[in-house]
Design a protein around this motif. Structure first.
Motif, mmCIF file in Angstrom:
data_model
loop_
_atom_site.group_PDB
_atom_site.id
_atom_site.type_symbol
_atom_site.label_atom_id
_atom_site.label_comp_id
_atom_site.label_asym_id
_atom_site.label_seq_id
_atom_site.Cartn_x
_atom_site.Cartn_y
_atom_site.Cartn_z
ATOM 1 N N THR A 258 0.854 -1.200 0.000
ATOM 2 C CA THR A 258 0.000 0.000 0.000
ATOM 3 C C THR A 258 0.884 1.243 0.000
ATOM 4 O O THR A 258 0.557 2.254 -0.637
ATOM 5 C CB THR A 258 -0.947 -0.008 1.217
ATOM 6 O OG1 THR A 258 -1.691 -1.240 1.213
ATOM 7 C CG2 THR A 258 -1.921 1.150 1.173
ATOM 8 N N ALA A 261 2.029 1.919 -3.483
ATOM 9 C CA ALA A 261 0.916 2.513 -4.242
ATOM 10 C C ALA A 261 0.758 3.990 -3.883
ATOM 11 O O ALA A 261 0.443 4.825 -4.744
ATOM 12 C CB ALA A 261 -0.371 1.751 -3.969
ATOM 13 N N LYS A 264 3.345 5.892 -5.709
ATOM 14 C CA LYS A 264 2.959 5.920 -7.131
ATOM 15 C C LYS A 264 1.887 6.991 -7.359
ATOM 16 O O LYS A 264 1.962 7.780 -8.315
ATOM 17 C CB LYS A 264 2.426 4.540 -7.553
ATOM 18 C CG LYS A 264 2.071 4.429 -9.021
ATOM 19 C CD LYS A 264 3.322 4.415 -9.880
ATOM 20 C CE LYS A 264 3.000 4.286 -11.361
ATOM 21 N NZ LYS A 264 4.213 4.424 -12.191
ATOM 22 N N ASN A 337 -6.695 -1.788 0.212
ATOM 23 C CA ASN A 337 -5.966 -2.970 -0.239
ATOM 24 C C ASN A 337 -6.467 -4.160 0.559
ATOM 25 O O ASN A 337 -6.776 -4.041 1.753
ATOM 26 C CB ASN A 337 -4.462 -2.766 -0.022
ATOM 27 C CG ASN A 337 -3.623 -3.804 -0.760
ATOM 28 O OD1 ASN A 337 -4.137 -4.784 -1.269
ATOM 29 N ND2 ASN A 337 -2.305 -3.575 -0.798
ATOM 30 N N ILE A 367 -7.146 -2.281 -4.402
ATOM 31 C CA ILE A 367 -5.932 -3.000 -4.823
ATOM 32 C C ILE A 367 -6.008 -4.404 -4.238
ATOM 33 O O ILE A 367 -6.364 -4.572 -3.067
ATOM 34 C CB ILE A 367 -4.658 -2.285 -4.302
ATOM 35 C CG1 ILE A 367 -4.578 -0.866 -4.877
ATOM 36 C CG2 ILE A 367 -3.404 -3.079 -4.626
ATOM 37 C CD1 ILE A 367 -3.536 0.016 -4.194
ATOM 38 N N THR A 370 -1.128 -6.314 -4.641
ATOM 39 C CA THR A 370 -0.178 -5.364 -5.244
ATOM 40 C C THR A 370 -0.833 -4.673 -6.431
ATOM 41 O O THR A 370 -1.808 -5.182 -7.001
ATOM 42 C CB THR A 370 1.105 -6.075 -5.743
ATOM 43 O OG1 THR A 370 0.737 -7.042 -6.721
ATOM 44 C CG2 THR A 370 1.842 -6.763 -4.599
ATOM 45 N N LEU A 371 -0.300 -3.519 -6.798
ATOM 46 C CA LEU A 371 -0.811 -2.811 -7.969
ATOM 47 C C LEU A 371 -0.660 -3.665 -9.221
ATOM 48 O O LEU A 371 0.365 -4.332 -9.408
ATOM 49 C CB LEU A 371 -0.026 -1.517 -8.183
ATOM 50 C CG LEU A 371 -0.489 -0.253 -7.455
ATOM 51 C CD1 LEU A 371 0.449 0.895 -7.796
ATOM 52 C CD2 LEU A 371 -1.931 0.120 -7.800
ATOM 53 N N ASN A 372 -1.700 -3.680 -10.066
ATOM 54 C CA ASN A 372 -1.594 -4.304 -11.381
ATOM 55 C C ASN A 372 -2.145 -3.311 -12.406
ATOM 56 O O ASN A 372 -2.446 -2.160 -12.056
ATOM 57 C CB ASN A 372 -2.328 -5.653 -11.431
ATOM 58 C CG ASN A 372 -3.811 -5.495 -11.129
ATOM 59 O OD1 ASN A 372 -4.383 -4.398 -11.234
ATOM 60 N ND2 ASN A 372 -4.462 -6.587 -10.746
ATOM 61 N N SER A 375 -5.724 -1.905 -11.364
ATOM 62 C CA SER A 375 -5.776 -1.007 -10.202
ATOM 63 C C SER A 375 -4.941 0.255 -10.431
ATOM 64 O O SER A 375 -5.267 1.334 -9.928
ATOM 65 C CB SER A 375 -5.345 -1.727 -8.928
ATOM 66 O OG SER A 375 -4.089 -2.341 -9.058
ATOM 67 N N GLU A 376 -3.887 0.136 -11.247
ATOM 68 C CA GLU A 376 -3.085 1.327 -11.541
ATOM 69 C C GLU A 376 -3.878 2.305 -12.405
ATOM 70 O O GLU A 376 -3.794 3.522 -12.223
ATOM 71 C CB GLU A 376 -1.768 0.931 -12.231
ATOM 72 C CG GLU A 376 -0.775 2.063 -12.246
ATOM 73 C CD GLU A 376 0.643 1.600 -12.596
ATOM 74 O OE1 GLU A 376 1.288 2.353 -13.337
ATOM 75 O OE2 GLU A 376 1.090 0.538 -12.129
ATOM 76 N N LEU A 379 -6.174 4.058 -10.129
ATOM 77 C CA LEU A 379 -5.405 5.042 -9.357
ATOM 78 C C LEU A 379 -5.196 6.314 -10.190
ATOM 79 O O LEU A 379 -5.296 7.427 -9.677
ATOM 80 C CB LEU A 379 -4.061 4.421 -8.966
ATOM 81 C CG LEU A 379 -3.385 4.901 -7.669
ATOM 82 C CD1 LEU A 379 -4.276 4.660 -6.465
ATOM 83 C CD2 LEU A 379 -2.047 4.187 -7.473
#
Length: 388
Positions: A258, A261, A264, A337, A367, A370-372, A375-376, A379
């Motif tokens: 998290t 993320a 990011k 998450n 999420i 992990t971010l994929n 989900s990115e 975001l």
């Protein structure tokens, strides 16, 4: 003793505390704190509040030096919190003829803290607008209930145009600390007084009718120049309006995903033109600093891992602090998450929906571990919404 010059007849007798680690047992004060106290030397001698037990010897030494053999006629008690009222009983014992000035809420509280011989006969109970003449100085008492205790009052001295402001306009840090006033005054305000914005607004309205040349708070420096700047900040803070444009990203991460993320998202917000981005790890940052930033900026994103079918505890603690301080008038985004049953978003949303005048940004991002790519992208959509 800090070298503080007020005037020939108003003498600073407070003391710095550089050894304290936590103010009120919860706020980190790396630069310590000052316990301000003042004595007015006139036909009658009047002490304005005492000081914390941590500095009793220093405070009495400063008082004796200022008195130069004179006695104390009055003690004005503006606030009964122990960091200012700690030495009332000792002072009353040392000067048995001294009258103690407070309001109707002061004395019942005083009796809870201290047993003072003959207190009823020594008490001078004042109300809104009452005055006390010391000779060439006249004190006018102004009630300030719930700024931030019910018995608080402030005092205006007309001849020198001085406002003794109790905890109002206070800040962390000793008087010899060289730092920007606003930063530690803001942290002090929102964490200690923040819940009572309506009451602070009422006090500011009363103060606006006075000709004030100097503000003498119970913590932090005496304010002399540019009073409009300090009063303006207090007006902004107490009306729960953002002070600056920017986004606080407050995250609670268990294993770091998290957190990644959050950083990011910070990059995305900056790339999309956010004026300021502050990223705070709730597990490690000082809570009072993050509370300060939450109120300083106009937008916030909450990012947290799910935990025990709820939300990671440091996030719940943060949200509970915001609730108790009346967080409002902001735009808020939510990112949760969860590896198998994400629940953090629901809990965070339930808090946010309880705050006043909040715009909840869409989408609420989920999420999975992990971010994929999916989900990115979500975001990115949230970053677009937060920088509109």
């Amino acid at each position: 003793m800090a070298d503080v010059k007020i005037s020939d007849s108003i003498i600073y007798i407070g003391a710095d505390d550089k050894d304290i680690d936590l103010f009120e047992s919860q706020y980190a004060v790396p630069n310590g704190v000052s316990y301000n106290s003042y004595v007015i030397l006139d036909e009658k001698v009047c002490v304005m509040d005492t000081a914390d037990n941590r500095v009793t010897d220093k405070w009495f030494a400063n008082l004796e030096k200022a008195l130069n053999g004179r006695t104390v006629d009055y003690l004005v008690v503006q606030h009964m919190e122990p960091d200012h009222a700690g030495n009332i009983a000792r002072l009353a014992e040392k000067y048995p003829e001294m009258k103690i000035v407070g309001n109707a809420k002061t004395f019942p509280m005083m009796k809870q803290f201290f047993s003072i011989d003959g207190i009823d006969g020594r008490a001078v109970t004042v109300k809104e607008g009452d005055t006390l003449c010391l000779g060439s100085h006249t004190l006018t008492f102004i009630m300030a209930p719930m700024v931030h205790w019910p018995e608080v009052m402030v005092t205006y001295e007309a001849s020198e145009k001085v406002l003794f402001s109790a905890d109002g306009f206070g800040k962390f840090g000793t008087l010899d600390t060289d730092e920007d006033w606003a930063c530690e005054a803001r942290r002090y305000y929102f964490n200690i007084v923040g819940k009572y914005g309506v009451q602070v607004q009422a006090l500011l309205k009363k103060a606006s009718a006075l000709d004030i040349k100097m503000i003498l708070p119970l913590h932090g420096p005496i304010l002399k120049e540019n009073l409009g700047y300090y009063i303006g900040l207090y007006s902004t803070w107490s009306s729960y309006q953002p002070e600056d444009k920017g986004v606080l990203v407050a995250y609670a991460s268990i294993h770091g995903n998290t957190g990644k993320a959050a950083h990011k998202l910070g990059e995305m917000l900056t790339a999309k033109g956010a004026e300021k981005v502050v990223i705070s790890d709730l597990s490690r940052e000082d809570m009072s600093e993050v509370i300060e930033d939450a109120f300083r900026y106009d937008r916030m994103v909450l990012m947290a891992s799910s935990y025990d079918a709820g939300v990671f505890p440091v996030m719940e603690d943060f949200l509970s602090h915001l609730k108790s301080k009346n967080y409002q008038n902001r735009k808020v985004g939510i990112v949760e998450n969860g590896s198998w049953a994400p629940t953090a978003g629901k809990v965070m949303k339930s808090y946010v929906e309880g705050f006043k005048n909040i715009t909840l940004a869409e989408p609420v991002v989920t999420i999975r571990s992990t971010l994929n790519e999916v989900s990115e992208k979500a975001l990115e959509e949230l970053a677009d919404e937060m920088t509109k």
